[in-house]
Design an enzyme around this catalytic site. Structure first.
Site, short mmCIF file in Angstrom:
data_model
loop_
_atom_site.label_atom_id
_atom_site.label_comp_id
_atom_site.label_asym_id
_atom_site.label_seq_id
_atom_site.Cartn_x
_atom_site.Cartn_y
_atom_site.Cartn_z
N TYR A 180 0.83 -1.20 0.00
CA TYR A 180 0.00 0.00 0.00
C TYR A 180 0.87 1.26 0.00
CZ TYR A 180 -3.72 3.19 1.48
OH TYR A 180 -4.61 4.23 1.57
N ALA A 199 3.93 1.48 -1.11
CA ALA A 199 4.60 1.58 -2.41
C ALA A 199 3.69 2.21 -3.45
CB ALA A 199 5.06 0.19 -2.86
#
Length: 495
Positions: free
Chosen positions: A279, A281
């Site tokens: 998430y 990233a």
């Protein structure tokens, strides 16, 4: 006038004609008194002396008849520099006003580019496309723009929920509300969005996204790591870029230029939040992409773009219940107590985008203390990344966001870290001061000793005798010389 006489001894007619003027009341003309005998030597003196403007008078000092006249030549000599000075001042004032106007225009343009222009943008009768509008923050955004009278195009996967939101928006005052059923992570969904949006899109709101809440190690053990990572990137990052690609042509045709409102997350702002690897990233990818796109559009587009990135924290929405990685090892977060409502979150970002804000920062847990922690963690992660990692590792524990005691522990940990920084700074400063003072004292003592030794060499001449056998003067003169030299040495050492 003697300097105006011709070689024959008479005033020239041309010189005399410049002496007289009818503008006797002008402030630039100097009035003088001339003896009548001088005027009578000229051919033109008699007519002017008999005129009403030049009546002979008696000088009180000499008793000679005089005539009051005006020296227009000296007036012209006085008036010319004043005209030149006034012209120069006018040009200088005009140049200053021009520079000021250009500077204000440049500042206004710069403020619009960096997001400091506070003129509010209104969504009334404007086309607004919102992704992820079937629930959570997307629904609240649709309601907020509907209350302003916008023309809405709502994009989501669930048709029933989407149609319900469209009905609510029409009841709140929207000009129109269109439901676009599409999965933004697929090419079919992008094609559906491209075919449904109008020819000109005034604002694109990229809100659709999914979350996760499990350690990466547990996903690897369950053989779900790569599937979860790919799904997160497909929806949160690739899906947003795909919708932008579908709407870019329509957005560039809008009068107000390209306007984007991107809903990111505080996880995409503060580095190192645990259990959010994929998430985080995807949200950091959104931040990097749209910050770069803002610069590109500012170069290529005639109208500066308005790109706003919002970083919400804990918001009580269904996305937390539908997050990926809910198997073994998943982390359960209770957001019913310490979190922000979606309506409040949407109102903040809508108001921020209306005035052209570049970034919108939220509280990490919906409280004032959480807002302070968010800003501290941003700077702490930049200057002291290791310290930020330790703070996040202590703070993000299971159930801590719904408990008060760990929050106090987290605040105490932050205060202890700040105290350690202050103590370390004081120690470093004291060491530096001691080092500098030591070097300075060495230099000063060396120079002082040299000067004092010179004083003693001077005073050592006392008691000696001269070449003729007479004693050299000592007592007061020798002591005075020595004391003056020592005083100079003290002054130099003190400086």
């Amino acid at each position: 006038r003697q300097q105006d006489r011709t070689p024959s001894g008479r005033c020239s007619v041309q010189a005399m004609s410049t002496l007289w003027t009818s503008s006797l009341s002008s402030s630039l003309v100097q009035r003088r008194r001339m003896p009548l005998s001088v005027l009578q030597e000229c051919e033109v003196a008699q007519p002017y002396s008999e005129s009403e403007a030049l009546k002979p008078d008696r000088d009180a000092a000499s008793g000679e008849s005089v005539v009051v006249y005006t020296d227009d030549r000296e007036a012209e000599e006085t008036k010319t520099p004043r005209i030149l000075l006034g012209t120069l001042l006018g040009l200088l004032l005009g140049l200053c006003l021009h520079i000021l106007a250009q500077g204000l225009a440049g500042l206004e343009k710069m403020a619009r580019r960096v997001g400091l222009d506070r003129r509010r943008w209104s969504a009334k009768d404007k086309v607004v496309v919102i992704t992820g509008a079937s629930s959570g923050i997307g629904t609240s955004l649709a309601r907020t723009y509907a209350a302003e009278g916008a023309k809405l195009s709502l994009v989501a996967r669930r048709r029933a929920d989407l149609e319900r939101v469209c009905e609510e928006c029409m009841a709140l005052g929207a000009s129109s509300a269109q439901a676009v059923v599409a999965d933004i992570s697929t090419e079919e969904g992008w094609a559906a969005v491209r075919g449904a949006v109008p020819a000109a899109v005034d604002l694109l709101v990229l809100n659709a996204g999914i979350a996760m809440g499990a350690p990466f190690v547990s996903l690897c053990e369950q053989n779900q790591a790569m599937g979860t990572m790919k799904r997160l990137m497909d929806v949160n990052y690739i899906g947003s870029v795909g919708v932008l690609n579908a709407c870019m042509g329509s957005m560039r045709r809008a009068e107000g230029g390209v306007r984007l409102l991107v809903v990111s997350s505080v996880v995409g702002l503060v580095e190192g939040v645990p259990w959010r690897t994929g998430y985080a990233a995807s949200k950091f990818a959104l931040k990097g992409f749209f910050n770069t796109l803002r610069v590109e559009l500012g170069i290529s587009e005639p109208v500066p773009p308005t790109v706003t990135l919002a970083y919400p924290g804990a918001v009580n929405t269904p996305v937390n219940n539908a997050r990926l990685g809910t198997g073994d090892g998943a982390v359960d977060l209770d957001l019913t107590k310490k979190s922000m409502s979606p309506d409040r979150c949407a109102a903040i970002m809508v108001a921020a985008h209306a005035v052209g804000r570049r970034d919108v920062f939220y509280s990490i847990d919906g409280t004032l203390a959480g807002a302070i922690k968010t800003r501290l963690l941003r700077h702490l992660a930049f200057f002291f990344p290791a310290g930020s990692d330790r703070v996040l590792a202590r703070a993000m524990r299971v159930g801590e966001m719904s408990s008060k005691k760990p929050a106090r522990r987290q605040l105490m940990a932050v205060l202890r870290g700040a105290g350690r920084l202050v103590i370390a700074g004081q120690r470093w400063a004291s060491d530096e001061v001691a080092d500098v003072s030591g070097r300075l004292s060495e230099r000063v003592s060396g120079r002082f000793s040299e000067r004092v030794s010179g004083c003693f060499s001077i005073s050592s001449s006392r008691g000696r005798r001269g070449s003729g056998g007479e004693p050299l003067p000592r007592a007061r003169s020798g002591l005075a010389l020595t004391s003056d030299a020592v005083a100079e040495a003290f002054d130099e050492a003190r400086e």
